[in-house]
Motif scaffolding. Structure first.
Motif, short mmCIF file in Angstrom:
data_model
loop_
_atom_site.label_atom_id
_atom_site.label_comp_id
_atom_site.label_asym_id
_atom_site.label_seq_id
_atom_site.Cartn_x
_atom_site.Cartn_y
_atom_site.Cartn_z
N LEU A 1 5.56 -3.33 -5.68
CA LEU A 1 5.05 -1.72 -6.45
C LEU A 1 4.23 -1.11 -7.17
O LEU A 1 5.33 -1.86 -8.64
CB LEU A 1 6.76 -0.71 -6.19
CG LEU A 1 7.01 -0.50 -5.30
CD1 LEU A 1 8.10 0.12 -5.07
CD2 LEU A 1 6.11 -0.19 -3.55
N VAL B 1 4.29 2.57 1.89
CA VAL B 1 5.93 3.30 1.55
C VAL B 1 6.12 4.97 2.33
O VAL B 1 6.95 4.59 2.69
CB VAL B 1 5.43 3.74 0.10
CG1 VAL B 1 7.01 4.66 -0.79
CG2 VAL B 1 5.50 2.50 -0.78
N ARG B 2 4.89 5.53 2.53
CA ARG B 2 5.05 6.70 3.21
C ARG B 2 5.17 6.07 4.17
O ARG B 2 6.76 7.39 4.76
CB ARG B 2 3.45 7.62 3.03
CG ARG B 2 3.48 7.45 1.47
CD ARG B 2 2.21 9.32 1.92
NE ARG B 2 2.12 9.80 0.47
CZ ARG B 2 1.20 9.61 -0.40
NH1 ARG B 2 0.01 8.52 0.20
NH2 ARG B 2 1.32 9.41 -1.55
N GLU C 1 1.83 3.27 -8.13
CA GLU C 1 1.20 4.61 -7.61
C GLU C 1 2.35 4.00 -6.47
O GLU C 1 2.99 5.62 -6.01
CB GLU C 1 -0.76 4.81 -7.05
CG GLU C 1 -1.15 5.75 -6.38
CD GLU C 1 -2.13 5.35 -5.78
OE1 GLU C 1 -2.78 4.13 -5.46
OE2 GLU C 1 -2.37 6.13 -4.93
N GLY C 2 2.28 3.22 -6.24
CA GLY C 2 3.79 2.56 -5.13
C GLY C 2 4.84 2.99 -5.46
O GLY C 2 5.67 4.25 -5.02
N GLN C 3 5.75 3.72 -7.08
CA GLN C 3 6.35 3.43 -7.58
C GLN C 3 6.57 5.09 -7.35
O GLN C 3 7.92 5.77 -7.03
CB GLN C 3 6.73 3.05 -8.76
CG GLN C 3 6.83 1.35 -9.15
CD GLN C 3 7.10 1.00 -10.78
OE1 GLN C 3 7.92 1.60 -11.38
NE2 GLN C 3 6.79 -0.07 -10.63
N ASN C 4 5.24 5.89 -8.11
CA ASN C 4 5.48 7.26 -7.63
C ASN C 4 6.11 7.98 -6.43
O ASN C 4 6.83 8.93 -6.80
CB ASN C 4 4.32 7.63 -8.48
CG ASN C 4 4.73 8.39 -10.20
OD1 ASN C 4 5.10 8.44 -10.24
ND2 ASN C 4 3.36 7.24 -10.70
N ALA C 5 5.14 7.70 -5.26
CA ALA C 5 5.48 7.79 -4.41
C ALA C 5 6.69 7.82 -3.70
O ALA C 5 7.39 8.25 -3.07
CB ALA C 5 4.63 7.14 -3.75
N LYS D 1 0.58 -1.87 0.09
CA LYS D 1 0.52 0.05 0.37
C LYS D 1 1.02 1.02 -0.09
O LYS D 1 1.94 1.36 0.17
CB LYS D 1 -0.92 -0.47 1.57
CG LYS D 1 -2.14 -1.58 1.12
CD LYS D 1 -3.15 -0.87 2.25
CE LYS D 1 -3.82 -2.06 2.20
NZ LYS D 1 -3.41 -3.26 2.32
N VAL D 2 0.32 2.25 -0.64
CA VAL D 2 0.88 3.60 -0.47
C VAL D 2 1.12 4.14 0.27
O VAL D 2 2.49 5.02 0.97
CB VAL D 2 0.85 4.04 -1.96
CG1 VAL D 2 0.93 5.59 -1.57
CG2 VAL D 2 -0.06 3.79 -3.55
#
Ligand code: ZN
Length: 336
Positions: A121, A94-95, A124-128, A90-91
């Motif tokens: 990832l 990652v945060r 979205e996760g990669q972008n984060a 989940k994003v």
């Protein structure tokens, strides 16, 4: 533990050993199929990055950093892995686990290391992660692992140093199996190693099951009996075996392909030590002589298996596919 304690992957180890002796970059990407040992290698590399006295072979093994790593309690090391059963990381994770932590200075090592399973990832996760990868804090090193790098954003790829892991040799996989399970018979270890395609993790999983050895035996007997088996028996008894194993039919085809490889070896070099099954070797050679089997005929059998696999993947009628395969193989293996 250091690099030398991990089996194989000489090139990857050499490439990772160099930055340990100098100023390492901020992001590395370990690429290779699932089960090949990316995470094990990444963890050893991480230990080297955190170690107070690293060598090209990784961490020293005795400094506090190495001891914390061994005990999985190093405060400057974090892993972000895909939870079993989940499709993506989940994003929010990652945060919370990475992005909110990178700004905090390391506690005992001179840097912080994050191991991230990039297979988990989604875009979205990669972008984060991307912004931090582009401007990483000085004290941070990211280690990403991925089995399919084509799923990563080009910007992620361009920010990381790629290190590719290659399939292990048969001997290396056998060594890993024997180390993990010393009771494994050598011929069984060889079978797992061959079937795994050089993927140690897969071979170790196989060695915990019995189907591979059982089916290998069963299929070798079947193939050697094929020239003399009656049509009725073929279409009833033998079909029943395949029907019961339908779930892993493609594995059976792969096993049969390996058995035909053995027959090809037995034809060209009957004394070869590469033959897997000493017990069945004599039987195999007598069938080859009796039915005058040639490399050409064995090659045609392999073609039959290839066509069968294609038809199965295209969701053809299972019974028709299997019976057609058995009759075609019988025809190739019989005289004339
Ligand atoms: Zn150390």
């Amino acid at each position: 533990m250091a690099f030398t304690d991990l089996i194989g992957q000489q090139q990857a180890k050499q490439r990772l050993g160099v930055p340990l002796m100098g100023e390492p970059g901020h992001a590395f990407l370990l690429i290779g199929p699932s089960g090949i040992g990316k995470k094990s290698l990444a963890r050893e590399f991480a230990k080297g990055l955190l170690c107070a006295h690293p060598t090209e072979n990784g961490g020293c093994g005795t400094c506090p950093n190495c001891i914390y790593m061994r005990e999985h309690t190093h405060p400057d090391y974090r892993e972000l892995l895909l939870d079993p059963g989940e499709k993506n990381i989940k994003v929010a994770e990652v945060r919370s686990k990475i992005l909110s932590d990178v700004g905090i200075m390391s506690q005992i090592a001179q840097r912080k290391v994050y191991l991230i399973d990039a297979d988990g990832l989604a875009e979205e996760g990669q972008n984060a992660l991307l912004k931090t990868l582009e401007e990483p804090p000085k004290h941070v090193v990211f280690l990403l692992t991925v089995s399919d790098d084509s799923k990563l954003l080009p910007t992620i790829l361009s920010r990381t140093v790629s290190v590719r892991l290659v399939p292990n040799t048969e001997e290396e996989v056998m060594e890993a199996i024997t180390a993990a399970q010393p009771d494994t018979l050598p011929e069984e270890a060889r079978l797992y190693a061959r079937f795994s395609g050089g993927i140690i993790g897969y071979a170790l999983n196989l060695s915990n099951t019995s189907w591979l050895v059982n089916d290998w035996e069963e299929l070798t007997d079947l193939i050697l009996r094929l020239p003399e088996i009656t049509r009725t028996e073929l279409l009833n008894g033998i079909y029943t075996f395949f029907d019961a194993e339908k779930e892993h039919f493609l594995d059976l085809l792969a096993l049969m392909s390996m058995i035909f490889d053995e027959m090809a070896i037995a034809i060209s070099d009957p004394k070869s030590e590469r033959l897997h099954d000493e017990g069945k070797k004599d039987k195999m050679i007598s069938v080859i002589r009796k039915h005058r089997l040639t490399l050409g005929k064995i090659g045609k059998c392999s073609t039959v298996l290839g066509e069968t696999s294609k038809a199965f993947r295209a969701n053809g009628n299972f019974e028709i596919i299997v019976c057609r395969m058995l009759l075609a193989l019988k025809k190739e293996l019989s005289n004339g």
